[in-house]
Design an enzyme around this catalytic site. Structure first.
Site, PDB file in Angstrom:
ATOM      1  N   THR A  84       0.992  -1.073   0.003  1.00 31.75           N
ATOM      2  CA  THR A  84      -0.056  -0.033  -0.004  1.00 31.75           C
ATOM      3  C   THR A  84       0.814   1.321   0.139  1.00 31.75           C
ATOM      4  O   THR A  84       0.619   2.289  -0.673  1.00 31.75           O
ATOM      5  CB  THR A  84      -0.946  -0.038   1.202  1.00 31.75           C
ATOM      6  OG1 THR A  84      -1.806  -1.091   1.119  1.00 31.75           O
ATOM      7  CG2 THR A  84      -1.617   1.300   1.395  1.00 31.75           C
ATOM      8  N   ASN A 105       5.946  -1.332   3.712  1.00 30.11           N
ATOM      9  CA  ASN A 105       5.008  -0.813   4.670  1.00 30.11           C
ATOM     10  C   ASN A 105       5.944  -0.653   5.933  1.00 30.11           C
ATOM     11  O   ASN A 105       5.488  -0.055   6.684  1.00 30.11           O
ATOM     12  CB  ASN A 105       3.786  -1.525   4.726  1.00 30.11           C
ATOM     13  CG  ASN A 105       2.926  -1.550   3.677  1.00 30.11           C
ATOM     14  OD1 ASN A 105       2.805  -0.638   2.921  1.00 30.11           O
ATOM     15  ND2 ASN A 105       1.646  -2.393   3.660  1.00 30.11           N
ATOM     16  N   ASP A 203     -10.033  -3.175   0.210  1.00 26.93           N
ATOM     17  CA  ASP A 203      -8.787  -3.835   0.878  1.00 26.93           C
ATOM     18  C   ASP A 203      -8.850  -4.651   2.063  1.00 26.93           C
ATOM     19  O   ASP A 203      -8.384  -5.686   2.180  1.00 26.93           O
ATOM     20  CB  ASP A 203      -7.678  -2.711   1.207  1.00 26.93           C
ATOM     21  CG  ASP A 203      -6.350  -3.467   1.223  1.00 26.93           C
ATOM     22  OD1 ASP A 203      -5.496  -4.163   0.508  1.00 26.93           O
ATOM     23  OD2 ASP A 203      -5.972  -3.491   2.418  1.00 26.93           O
ATOM     24  N   HIS A 350      -1.372  -9.221  -0.513  1.00 24.73           N
ATOM     25  CA  HIS A 350      -0.682  -8.553  -1.854  1.00 24.73           C
ATOM     26  C   HIS A 350       0.544  -8.308  -1.656  1.00 24.73           C
ATOM     27  O   HIS A 350       1.174  -8.306  -0.417  1.00 24.73           O
ATOM     28  CB  HIS A 350      -1.498  -7.345  -2.253  1.00 24.73           C
ATOM     29  CG  HIS A 350      -1.673  -6.516  -1.066  1.00 24.73           C
ATOM     30  ND1 HIS A 350      -0.680  -5.446  -0.761  1.00 24.73           N
ATOM     31  CD2 HIS A 350      -2.580  -6.235  -0.208  1.00 24.73           C
ATOM     32  CE1 HIS A 350      -1.259  -4.792   0.293  1.00 24.73           C
ATOM     33  NE2 HIS A 350      -2.206  -5.116   0.670  1.00 24.73           N
TER      34      HIS A 350
END
Length: 413
Positions: A84, A105, A203, A350
């Site tokens: 993200t 992240n 998400d 992901h």
């Protein structure tokens, strides 16, 4: 400034004339209605986190489908790693994570030992390796506003957006739309020209329940209804907008029977784990570098392991000092575990290779700047930055990874 709608003004004038006709003397002349304000188009970038292109084909996104039919759509290739924060920063800087500095992240920086970047980190140091478009625009005198875009609540290069809010996941997404609309209700002098908006529930549902779940479909439908609400409010304001819908990555189905024990290949005595999941990064324990390099050369079912310098050039990853020395990338849908999982392995994930179709993201764009009914080939998500610069009236950047050429066919001019 409050503008009386044209019909209401005319009706009011007629009523005043009728009242006057019953009194002595000539009636007062009618006063012409004030013209409606002519607003310049605003650029609105909306991210729907975790939204895969196939979600547009499920028949539950009428508003997005209409925007795509009236404008432009394209699948997008996210940057690696397909996480993200790296990809949100890639979208607004035109730089792949290896260059924008948000390499994961969660990560460390050798220049700041003992410190860790997380998604709650606000110190500008972590973000200053790249300049997001709201900073560039503000420096050029273009007013910006950001609603929950990663990095926008940090004073990057000594500059904030003119308007921004501290991220709070509990704030309902409809309230986020209302905040954007309130910004656009302002007089022209304080009205933003470039706006970002962020939705996260698609998400979240994808992680918890998987991309094929009814819960994801419900989140998709809700996101679409919010786009419809935004369009309705823009129409009520008579505010023309170049609306760009994007996502940061897609989502792959995962399960407990598709896991890889990293420590079976790289014992804890040899490595210090930085991150695990769809990919794993790690450091060698002091004096264990040779053992780690030897283990890298062995076959590893369902994952590829290598030194970061050996990563394929197409990933554009591994040069930044913030990237750990060693990396393993799992096959799509497999999870690498370097420690006991905090939650059961199920739902979606992901972070995989950005060539994995399950990781693809979306671009849907509609407004006066765009052609109608155009579908473009897949492009890299950093190219969205070049498009934003064009729409904002900024000159083309020459020192970024993103290019306007792959998206040139989207523009009406």
């Amino acid at each position: 400034m409050h503008i009386i709608p044209r019909l209401a003004a005319v009706a009011l004038a007629v009523a005043l004339q009728a009242c006057a006709s019953g009194s002595a003397g000539a009636p007062e002349p009618m006063i012409a209605a004030a013209p409606a304000e002519q607003r310049d188009p605003v650029t609105i970038l909306v991210s729907i986190d975790g939204f895969h292109p196939d979600y547009l084909k499920r028949g539950i996104t009428p508003n997005m489908a209409r925007l795509a039919a009236q404008g432009v759509q394209a699948p997008m290739r996210p940057s690696f790693p397909t996480k993200t924060f790296p990809n949100h920063y890639a979208l607004v800087t035109g730089l792949h994570p290896d260059r924008n500095g948000i390499v994961a992240n969660r990560f460390e920086d050798p220049a700041r030992p003992g410190e860790v970047f997380t998604m709650a980190s606000l110190e500008p140091y972590w973000w200053d390796q790249a300049e997001p478009i709201w900073v560039t625009a503000e420096k050029a005198g273009i007013r910006t506003a950001t609603m929950f875009w990663p990095g926008s609540n940090s004073k990057v290069r000594e500059t904030y957006p003119s308007d921004w809010q501290q991220f709070a996941q509990a704030l309902p997404e409809r309230n986020r739309v209302n905040a954007v609309v309130d910004w656009l209700r302002r007089p022209a002098a304080t009205r933003p020209k470039l706006v970002t908006l962020y939705f996260d529930t698609v998400d979240t549902a994808g992680h918890r329940f998987g991309p094929q779940s009814p819960e994801v479909n419900a989140a998709i439908a809700e996101a679409d209804s919010l786009i419809g609400f935004l369009l309705s409010e823009l129409g009520a304001l008579r505010q023309p907008a170049n609306l760009i819908l994007v996502s940061d990555h897609g989502m792959a189905e995962v399960s407990a029977d598709r896991t890889i024990d990293l420590l079976a290949a790289f014992p804890a005595s040899d490595i210090r784990l930085a991150e695990d999941g769809p990919y794993a990064t790690f450091h060698a324990q002091p004096g264990r570098e040779a053992a780690v390099v030897a283990a890298l050369a062995k076959p590893h079912p369902h994952m590829r392991c290598m030194e970061k310098a050996a990563l394929p050039a197409r990933l554009a990853y591994g040069r930044n000092p913030r990237v750990p020395p060693y990396i393993c990338i799992a096959d799509s849908g497999w999870m690498i575990l370097g420690q006991p999982p905090k939650y059961p392995i199920k739902g979606g994930a992901h972070g995989y290779d950005n060539a994995d179709p399950a990781m693809n993201s979306i671009l849907v764009a509609s407004g006066p700047a765009f052609r109608r009914g155009v579908t473009l080939p897949i492009a890299d998500n950093v190219d969205v930055y070049a498009l934003l610069r064009r729409l904002a009236g900024l000159s083309a950047a020459t020192d970024v990874d993103g290019r306007i050429e792959p998206l040139q066919g989207a523009l009406a001019e």
